[in-house]
Scaffold this active site. Structure first.
Site, short mmCIF file in Angstrom:
data_model
loop_
_atom_site.label_atom_id
_atom_site.label_comp_id
_atom_site.label_asym_id
_atom_site.label_seq_id
_atom_site.Cartn_x
_atom_site.Cartn_y
_atom_site.Cartn_z
N CYS A 14 33.23 39.24 15.10
CA CYS A 14 34.15 40.29 14.69
C CYS A 14 35.40 39.76 14.01
CB CYS A 14 34.54 41.14 15.89
SG CYS A 14 35.11 40.19 17.30
N GLU A 56 37.42 46.48 22.22
CA GLU A 56 37.59 45.40 21.24
C GLU A 56 36.52 45.62 20.19
OE1 GLU A 56 36.62 42.45 19.16
OE2 GLU A 56 36.27 41.25 20.98
N LYS A 110 26.08 46.80 31.10
CA LYS A 110 24.94 47.09 30.23
C LYS A 110 24.89 46.06 29.13
CE LYS A 110 24.27 49.54 26.55
NZ LYS A 110 23.21 48.74 25.87
N GLU A 144 33.08 46.02 7.64
CA GLU A 144 32.60 44.80 8.28
C GLU A 144 31.13 44.57 7.94
OE1 GLU A 144 33.36 42.76 12.57
OE2 GLU A 144 32.61 44.81 12.61
#
Length: 488
Positions: free
Chosen positions: A291, A257, A181, A388
């Site tokens: 990230c 992750e 996806k 983040e």
């Protein structure tokens, strides 16, 4: 007036790729894709329904028996063809990424890494070996490594081709079949790769690629009883939802992750110029939408003034603009949601920290551009230091000694990547041991990596590891076979 480049790509594949065929969504549904450079809608993409997602899984399940019976070398033939097709499509993939999520074409290289990974895995299938043992008297025992069946992969929008291949290739060479996806923010390169998969001649159903939103197709995949392994890269919030869904359904293996709040530590004996350039690049690479970007920089107080002055100058010199222009180093944020979220963090940081660079108005009034932004003296417990941001926003604080900076660096729920700049090898190794991070760079920082090293996170940055030397094993079950031998 900002210069806007006319794209060379005029038509886009926007359909779902299921069982070797391109199809519209079963209900005809589509979602709009807007240019992050202009804010204008430029294409409609098929939105996979629950039925479409189930059809993709069913196709993969049907294709599994024959695919898993092939020798690794036979599977590898398709990999080699796909690798070459991806290399030949580099320019088109770069433009599609620029159009959909703002990645500058000048810095696009994922096609080459994806092709290299395919070439590697094409030759690595025979590494999937079991073991044998004579340690139990009267027995010859062994283990077998066997594919799970259907593997699901939910990939992020920031480097989609890299993750599409990085997750699919090891699963496929191990004998599994795959449903991928793509992200609703950046579906075009995944759909383009699907056309190359078709051209490479992969058997129908072996790899299926669908587009859509997580709460529809992603939710179905996470709960699906026929998906035995699911690999996801993305936000911590979504990772938790996926893990809970896996637990509620068939306890499928989950590889996650997730996010990061990566610290970079600069000691007085560091090569300051090198540290400045590499930390700057870490924060401008993909417009900070990475990230492992070193969004927290800790500089020893004795060199802080010099480092900050050099960093500000280097950061301010980054050339922002239309990602289709070959001179652009920093493009827009991926979409309006990202843009607004970053600005919310910036406004919050202004209240508690010292703005040293940024907040200039963009000449791209209709696009989602955030200028390189620096904050100093932000309290360690402030939300912008803990969460983040996923944009070109960096916080620079000072420290006095190792003990203090290790405590600051580790004071986060994340642990994906950390970096240390020092010429003292003993100090470097002490820090590498103490930092709670899946990767530690010494005299280098993200996105520096190594293909033969495992990649993944400590704490809330993820579960499991990925990379050339470990990924195949993620997609293989281990079976023990106990054989009683009559010695008479």
């Amino acid at each position: 007036m900002a210069i806007i480049q006319e794209p060379k790509v005029k038509s886009f594949e926007t359909r779902l790729f299921i069982n070797g065929k391109f199809v519209e969504a079963s209900d005809g549904g589509k979602f709009p894709l807007r240019s992050p450079t202009t804010g204008e809608e430029f294409v409609q993409v098929s939105e996979a329904t629950e039925a479409d997602t189930n059809a993709a899984v069913s196709a993969a399940k049907t294709a599994f028996p024959s695919w898993s019976q092939l020798a690794p070398s036979q599977r590898g033939v398709y990999f080699k063809k796909l690798a070459q097709l991806i290399r030949e499509s580099h320019d088109e993939l770069a433009e599609l990424e620029a159009l959909s999520m703002g990645r500058p074409v000048s810095m696009y290289f994922e096609s080459f890494i994806a092709a290299e990974s395919l070439d590697h895995y094409a030759e690595a299938g025979y590494d999937a070996l079991g073991t044998s043992s004579l340690n139990t008297p009267g027995f010859v025992n062994m283990t077998m490594k066997q594919p799970y069946g259907v593997v699901g992969a939910i990939i992020p929008w920031n480097v989609p081709v890299l993750f599409l291949i990085g997750k699919s290739a090891p699963a496929l060479i191990a004998g599994n079949t795959v449903v991928v996806k793509s992200s609703e923010k950046a579906p075009l390169t995944s759909a383009k790769v699907a056309t190359l998969i078709e051209k490479a001649g992969f058997p129908p159903g072996v790899i299926n690629i669908i587009s859509g939103h997580g709460h529809i197709s992603g939710n179905v995949m996470s709960h699906h009883m026929d998906i035995r392994v699911l690999s996801f890269t993305g936000s911590g919030r979504t990772g938790r939802v996926i893990q809970a869904a896996a637990a509620k359904s068939n306890l499928k293996n989950v590889i996650l992750e997730l996010g990061g709040k990566s610290p970079c530590i600069i000691f007085p004996d560091a090569n300051i110029e090198k540290a400045v350039e590499q930390t700057k690049y870490s924060m401008t690479f993909n417009t900070g939408q990475v990230c492992m970007a070193n969004s927290r920089i800790y500089v020893h107080e004795s060199i802080a003034e010099n480092f900050i002055e050099l960093f500000k100058k280097s950061f301010a010199d980054v050339k922002a603009g239309d990602p289709l222009l070959p001179t652009t180093q920093q493009g827009p944020q991926a979409d309006e949601v990202q843009y607004k979220q970053i600005h919310a963090y910036i406004e919050e940081a202004k209240k508690v920290g010292k703005l040293a660079l940024g907040a200039e108005p963009s000449q791209h009034q209709n696009g989602y551009f955030v200028p390189p932004t620096i904050f100093l003296e932000t309290p360690e417990d402030a939300r912008p230091m803990k969460e983040e941001i996923f944009g070109p926003v960096v916080h620079i604080n000072t420290f006095r000694d190792e003990e203090e900076v290790v405590a600051k660096a580790n004071d986060t729920e994340y642990g994906l990547y950390a970096a240390v700049y020092t010429k003292d090898v003993n100090r470097a190794l002490r820090m590498a041991k103490k930092l709670e991070s899946g990767s530690v760079g010494v005299n280098c920082t993200s996105p520096t990596g190594a293909k033969d090293m495992p990649f993944g996170g400590y704490k809330a940055s993820g579960i499991g590891r990925e990379g050339w030397t470990v990924s195949i094993d993620n997609y293989l079950e281990t079976k023990s076979v106990l054989i009683s031998v009559d010695d008479e």
